[in-house]
Design a protein around this motif. Structure first.
Motif, PDB file in Angstrom:
ATOM      1  N   ALA A 194       0.734  -1.167   0.031  1.00 56.82           N
ATOM      2  CA  ALA A 194      -0.051  -0.065  -0.042  1.00 56.82           C
ATOM      3  C   ALA A 194       0.838   1.163   0.083  1.00 56.82           C
ATOM      4  O   ALA A 194       0.555   2.277  -0.855  1.00 56.82           O
ATOM      5  N   ILE A 195       1.941   1.412   0.816  1.00 56.01           N
ATOM      6  CA  ILE A 195       2.959   2.432   0.763  1.00 56.01           C
ATOM      7  C   ILE A 195       3.388   2.805  -0.447  1.00 56.01           C
ATOM      8  O   ILE A 195       3.420   3.653  -1.005  1.00 56.01           O
ATOM      9  N   ASP A 196       4.047   1.547  -1.256  1.00 55.39           N
ATOM     10  CA  ASP A 196       4.499   1.653  -2.566  1.00 55.39           C
ATOM     11  C   ASP A 196       3.455   2.219  -3.486  1.00 55.39           C
ATOM     12  O   ASP A 196       3.959   3.228  -4.124  1.00 55.39           O
ATOM     13  N   THR A 197       2.208   1.861  -3.624  1.00 56.58           N
ATOM     14  CA  THR A 197       1.143   2.206  -4.397  1.00 56.58           C
ATOM     15  C   THR A 197       0.817   3.817  -4.179  1.00 56.58           C
ATOM     16  O   THR A 197       0.926   4.212  -5.144  1.00 56.58           O
ATOM     17  N   LEU A 198       0.862   4.088  -2.900  1.00 58.31           N
ATOM     18  CA  LEU A 198       0.603   5.601  -2.634  1.00 58.31           C
ATOM     19  C   LEU A 198       1.869   6.396  -3.012  1.00 58.31           C
ATOM     20  O   LEU A 198       1.695   7.660  -3.506  1.00 58.31           O
ATOM     21  N   LEU A 199       3.102   6.061  -2.763  1.00 63.22           N
ATOM     22  CA  LEU A 199       3.999   6.630  -3.247  1.00 63.22           C
ATOM     23  C   LEU A 199       4.078   6.813  -4.651  1.00 63.22           C
ATOM     24  O   LEU A 199       4.459   7.987  -5.189  1.00 63.22           O
ATOM     25  N   ALA A 200       3.872   5.932  -5.312  1.00 58.79           N
ATOM     26  CA  ALA A 200       3.985   5.768  -6.995  1.00 58.79           C
ATOM     27  C   ALA A 200       3.055   6.850  -7.349  1.00 58.79           C
ATOM     28  O   ALA A 200       2.927   7.576  -8.286  1.00 58.79           O
ATOM     29  N   ASP A 201       1.799   6.774  -6.872  1.00 57.15           N
ATOM     30  CA  ASP A 201       0.461   7.428  -7.274  1.00 57.15           C
ATOM     31  C   ASP A 201       0.939   9.081  -7.119  1.00 57.15           C
ATOM     32  O   ASP A 201       0.444   9.921  -7.862  1.00 57.15           O
ATOM     33  N   GLU A 202       1.477   9.420  -5.860  1.00 60.78           N
ATOM     34  CA  GLU A 202       1.890  10.791  -5.583  1.00 60.78           C
ATOM     35  C   GLU A 202       2.985  11.212  -6.595  1.00 60.78           C
ATOM     36  O   GLU A 202       2.876  12.261  -7.245  1.00 60.78           O
ATOM     37  N   ALA A 203       3.994  10.303  -6.944  1.00 61.52           N
ATOM     38  CA  ALA A 203       5.120  10.766  -7.762  1.00 61.52           C
ATOM     39  C   ALA A 203       4.340  11.095  -9.222  1.00 61.52           C
ATOM     40  O   ALA A 203       4.863  11.889  -9.934  1.00 61.52           O
ATOM     41  N   ALA A 204       3.479  10.063  -9.720  1.00 63.31           N
ATOM     42  CA  ALA A 204       2.827  10.309 -10.821  1.00 63.31           C
ATOM     43  C   ALA A 204       2.229  11.622 -11.145  1.00 63.31           C
ATOM     44  O   ALA A 204       2.281  12.401 -12.075  1.00 63.31           O
ATOM     45  N   TYR A 205       1.526  12.198  -9.963  1.00 67.96           N
ATOM     46  CA  TYR A 205       0.864  13.571 -10.055  1.00 67.96           C
ATOM     47  C   TYR A 205       2.039  14.653 -10.224  1.00 67.96           C
ATOM     48  O   TYR A 205       1.880  15.673 -10.818  1.00 67.96           O
TER      49      TYR A 205
END
Length: 218
Positions: A194-205
Motif C-alpha cells: 500500500a505504501i509503495d502504491t501511494l508513493l507511486a501515485d503521488e509521484a505520478a501527479y
C-alpha cells in the motif's frame, strides 16, 4: 510525502505482534514516509474478562504468529475494567518530546512479556521514566492531567470515526488524497504494498504537473 498513522492500545497483544512490521516499515521508508502513532483506547468490554481467557487469547495469537514464546497474562487484574494508565503514560511522554516508540514499547514488554501489573502508576511510571530518561514525578503529573486524558479521548474518537474495531489499525495517506486503512493487519507485506502504491501515485501527479502544469481555468 506519504503519512502512516498507527492506532494502538499500548498493551494490546496484536499491537505487540505488529511491532516488528512497524519497525521494518520505518527502516525501509526512512526519509520517504512520515510515521506516527496515536492511542486508540479499548473500551472495557474489549479486554479479557478473566486471566484464563487472556491466556487462551495469547495461545491463539502466539500460535498464529508462530511465536517461540507465550505471552504473559500476569498483568491482568480482574478488578480493573479498563487499562487507562499505560496509554496515559505513553501519551504523556509525547509532551516531553518523546514521540518515538521507547516508552510504549517498554510498557508493552513489561506487560505481555514480563507480566508486570501495568494497571498501576507505581509500576508504569518508573519503567517509562527510565526508558525515556524523564523525571518520574513530572511524567506522573502530566499523565494524570486532564489534557492527556483529552488527547487520548480525541485520538480514540479519530479511530472510531474510521469505523473499524481492531487494534492495530494503520491509516496510510498521501498528498493527493489517496487513503488505505488496514485494521487488524500485523504483517508487513500488505502495508508495504500500500505504501509503495501511494508513493507511486503521488509521484505520478508530480510528473504530470511538471509536464502540464496546473489545470486550465474553466
Amino acid at each position: 510525502m506519504v503519512k502512516v498513522t498507527y492506532y494502538l492500545e499500548v498493551i494490546s497483544s496484536w499491537c505487540y505482534w505488529a511491532e516488528p512490521a512497524w519497525a521494518e516499515l520505518k527502516r525501509r521508508y526512512v526519509g520517504k514516509v512520515e510515521f506516527g502513532w496515536k492511542i486508540a483506547q479499548m473500551p472495557a468490554e474489549a479486554y479479557p474478562q478473566s486471566k484464563s481467557q487472556c491466556e487462551w487469547f495469547y495461545r491463539r495469537s502466539g500460535s498464529i504468529m508462530r511465536s517461540p514464546f507465550v505471552l504473559s497474562a500476569g498483568w491482568f487484574e480482574p478488578e480493573l475494567k479498563q487499562y487507562l494508565i499505560p496509554n496515559y503514560v505513553a501519551e504523556a511522554a509525547k509532551d516531553f518530546g518523546v514521540t518515538d516508540d521507547r516508552v510504549r514499547l517498554a510498557i508493552a514488554h513489561a506487560a505481555v512479556r514480563d507480566g508486570q501489573k501495568v494497571g498501576r502508576w507505581e509500576v508504569v511510571i518508573p519503567l517509562a521514566a527510565q526508558a525515556a530518561g524523564l523525571d518520574a514525578a513530572a511524567l506522573l503529573a502530566r499523565a494524570k492531567s486532564p489534557e492527556v486524558a483529552a488527547h487520548t479521548q480525541a485520538s480514540t474518537a479519530e479511530f472510531n470515526a474510521l469505523q473499524v474495531t481492531q487494534r492495530p489499525t494503520f491509516m496510510i495517506e498521501n498528498a493527493i488524497g489517496d487513503r488505505a486503512v488496514f485494521s487488524g493487519v500485523v504483517r508487513i507485506e500488505p502495508l508495504g504494498t500500500a505504501i509503495d502504491t501511494l508513493l507511486a501515485d503521488e509521484a505520478a501527479y508530480v510528473s504530470w504537473k511538471a509536464h502540464f502544469g496546473d489545470p486550465p481555468p474553466r
